[in-house]
Design a protein around this motif. Structure first.
Motif, PDB file in Angstrom:
ATOM      1  N   ASP A 229       0.817  -1.215   0.000  1.00  0.00           N
ATOM      2  CA  ASP A 229       0.000   0.000   0.000  1.00  0.00           C
ATOM      3  C   ASP A 229       0.850   1.265   0.000  1.00  0.00           C
ATOM      4  O   ASP A 229       0.562   2.224  -0.725  1.00  0.00           O
ATOM      5  N   ARG A 230       1.921   1.295   0.811  1.00  0.00           N
ATOM      6  CA  ARG A 230       2.668   2.530   1.006  1.00  0.00           C
ATOM      7  C   ARG A 230       3.826   2.709   0.041  1.00  0.00           C
ATOM      8  O   ARG A 230       4.187   3.829  -0.312  1.00  0.00           O
ATOM      9  N   VAL A 231       4.444   1.605  -0.387  1.00  0.00           N
ATOM     10  CA  VAL A 231       5.582   1.700  -1.299  1.00  0.00           C
ATOM     11  C   VAL A 231       5.121   1.663  -2.751  1.00  0.00           C
ATOM     12  O   VAL A 231       5.768   2.207  -3.642  1.00  0.00           O
ATOM     13  N   GLY A 232       3.978   1.004  -2.979  1.00  0.00           N
ATOM     14  CA  GLY A 232       3.439   0.949  -4.333  1.00  0.00           C
ATOM     15  C   GLY A 232       3.899  -0.234  -5.137  1.00  0.00           C
ATOM     16  O   GLY A 232       3.606  -0.342  -6.329  1.00  0.00           O
ATOM     17  N   SER A 233       4.630  -1.146  -4.522  1.00  0.00           N
ATOM     18  CA  SER A 233       5.092  -2.374  -5.181  1.00  0.00           C
ATOM     19  C   SER A 233       4.979  -3.523  -4.188  1.00  0.00           C
ATOM     20  O   SER A 233       5.074  -3.319  -2.979  1.00  0.00           O
ATOM     21  N   ALA A 234       4.787  -4.730  -4.730  1.00  0.00           N
ATOM     22  CA  ALA A 234       4.731  -5.902  -3.859  1.00  0.00           C
ATOM     23  C   ALA A 234       6.115  -6.210  -3.314  1.00  0.00           C
ATOM     24  O   ALA A 234       7.122  -6.043  -4.023  1.00  0.00           O
ATOM     25  N   PRO A 235       6.224  -6.629  -2.067  1.00  0.00           N
ATOM     26  CA  PRO A 235       7.536  -6.963  -1.511  1.00  0.00           C
ATOM     27  C   PRO A 235       8.116  -8.211  -2.162  1.00  0.00           C
ATOM     28  O   PRO A 235       7.383  -9.060  -2.681  1.00  0.00           O
ATOM     29  N   VAL A 236       9.430  -8.311  -2.122  1.00  0.00           N
ATOM     30  CA  VAL A 236      10.140  -9.515  -2.542  1.00  0.00           C
ATOM     31  C   VAL A 236      10.909  -9.983  -1.304  1.00  0.00           C
ATOM     32  O   VAL A 236      12.036  -9.547  -1.047  1.00  0.00           O
ATOM     33  N   ASN A 237      10.287 -10.849  -0.529  1.00  0.00           N
ATOM     34  CA  ASN A 237      10.828 -11.193   0.779  1.00  0.00           C
ATOM     35  C   ASN A 237      11.929 -12.239   0.705  1.00  0.00           C
ATOM     36  O   ASN A 237      11.843 -13.189  -0.075  1.00  0.00           O
ATOM     37  N   GLY A 238      12.941 -12.041   1.510  1.00  0.00           N
ATOM     38  CA  GLY A 238      14.028 -13.007   1.633  1.00  0.00           C
ATOM     39  C   GLY A 238      14.229 -13.377   3.083  1.00  0.00           C
ATOM     40  O   GLY A 238      13.271 -13.538   3.832  1.00  0.00           O
ATOM     41  N   SER A 239      15.481 -13.438   3.511  1.00  0.00           N
ATOM     42  CA  SER A 239      15.774 -13.833   4.885  1.00  0.00           C
ATOM     43  C   SER A 239      15.734 -12.663   5.860  1.00  0.00           C
ATOM     44  O   SER A 239      15.786 -12.855   7.071  1.00  0.00           O
ATOM     45  N   THR A 240      15.648 -11.436   5.329  1.00  0.00           N
ATOM     46  CA  THR A 240      15.627 -10.257   6.200  1.00  0.00           C
ATOM     47  C   THR A 240      14.510 -10.348   7.223  1.00  0.00           C
ATOM     48  O   THR A 240      14.714 -10.138   8.426  1.00  0.00           O
TER      49      THR A 240
END
Length: 325
Positions: A229-240
């Motif tokens: 919603d806030r960044v405008g792109s879907a996250p690309v999640n890793g180990s973070t």
């Protein structure tokens, strides 16, 4: 049907059974994986064997030379093609069974259920597996081969431990009955008892772990939504995210969506900083970076001390918040 007629029929039908086996395997895998969290679907099936059509010699022996009371062996033998699904736990077997039932392509019949057998013989520790036979419900097609109605395929479902037990014992202990001593059978029974106990322990461990991580999964889904919603792109999640959520599970804001939403409203530059770094910095592609900003603003000392990520990311987050890392 004579043996000669049987052989001719099987040679003609074998491609049909092979195609049916492939269709059944693809359908079961698709249906079962649709029931699983996408993050764990890839490793759900530990082993998938088959489909394997019986070779002509073993099929003829079973039909005519094993003292089986078949009146119509060609149609009564239902394991002319078979598939084996091996999963981790007993509860995973039940999930595969859900994928087998209520399918439009077939009618399913359960031929063996080790849990029911244990109830009937509670003091016996023997071969364990779940067996189904699925029959094509109507004429269908797979890769150019027409499959008529009524074609059977046997499906075996086992856990990894049951599979290891069966691979060790089935041909070496149970079939050459004159060779295995009473002591060998006793040892095999003891190993199956251990397998049952181990599976019970594994299921308990998995259940307790799932209960423990449930709040973290909810938090992660919430962060994903806020990030999009806030960044405008879907996250690309890793180990973070795994490292942050694991290290700071005791400091998750409650409710997480409200608290982080407040932070982003109060400091809208955070979203802009994430957008700037997202193309070339993986931690800023991960939705948990929102949690990092919250922790830096709310618990700066503890966050510095327990920071689980690389120093550059920590310095960027703290600098954005006008804090020293």
């Amino acid at each position: 049907m004579t043996e000669s007629d049987f052989r001719v029929r099987w040679q003609a039908d074998r491609p049909i059974y092979a195609a049916w086996g492939l269709l059944v395997r693809a359908t079961v895998e698709e249906r079962v994986l649709s029931l699983i969290d996408s993050g764990h679907a890839a490793e759900f099936f530990k082993i998938v064997q088959g489909p394997r059509a019986k070779d002509e010699a073993s099929l003829v022996e079973k039909a005519f030379y094993r003292s089986k009371p078949y009146s119509d062996p060609y149609h009564q033998i239902t394991d002319k093609v078979g598939i084996r699904f091996v999963v981790l736990l007993g509860r995973d077997i039940r999930l595969v069974e859900r994928g087998l039932t209520d399918a439009d392509l077939w009618t399913a019949r359960k031929d063996r259920d080790y849990e029911s057998e244990r109830l009937l013989n509670p003091l016996e520790f023997a071969y364990q597996s779940v067996h189904y036979v699925v029959f094509s419900a109507k004429e269908c097609e797979w890769q150019g081969t027409t499959i008529p109605a009524g074609v059977p395929c046997e499906i075996q479902i086992r856990t990894l431990l049951q599979h290891a037990h069966c691979e060790l014992t089935h041909d070496t202990v149970y079939k050459p009955k004159t060779l295995a001593s009473a002591q060998v059978h006793r040892t095999v029974a003891k190993s199956m008892a251990l397998i049952e106990a181990t599976d019970d322990c594994f299921e308990r461990v998995v259940t307790e772990l799932e209960e423990a991580v449930a709040p973290l999964k909810i938090a992660w889904r919430t962060l994903d939504r806020l990030y999009t919603d806030r960044v405008g792109s879907a996250p690309v999640n890793g180990s973070t995210g795994e490292r942050l959520l694991d290290e700071f599970s005791d400091k998750l804001p409650q409710p997480i969506d409200v608290e982080i939403h407040k932070l982003l409203e109060k400091r809208p530059f955070i979203s802009e900083k994430i957008r700037e770094r997202r193309p070339y910095r993986q931690p800023f592609r991960d939705s948990s970076i929102l949690l990092a900003y919250f922790l830096a603003s709310k618990y700066p000392s503890a966050t510095r001390e327990r920071w689980p990520l690389d120093r550059d990311t920590g310095e960027e987050v703290f600098t954005d918040m006008s804090l020293g890392f």
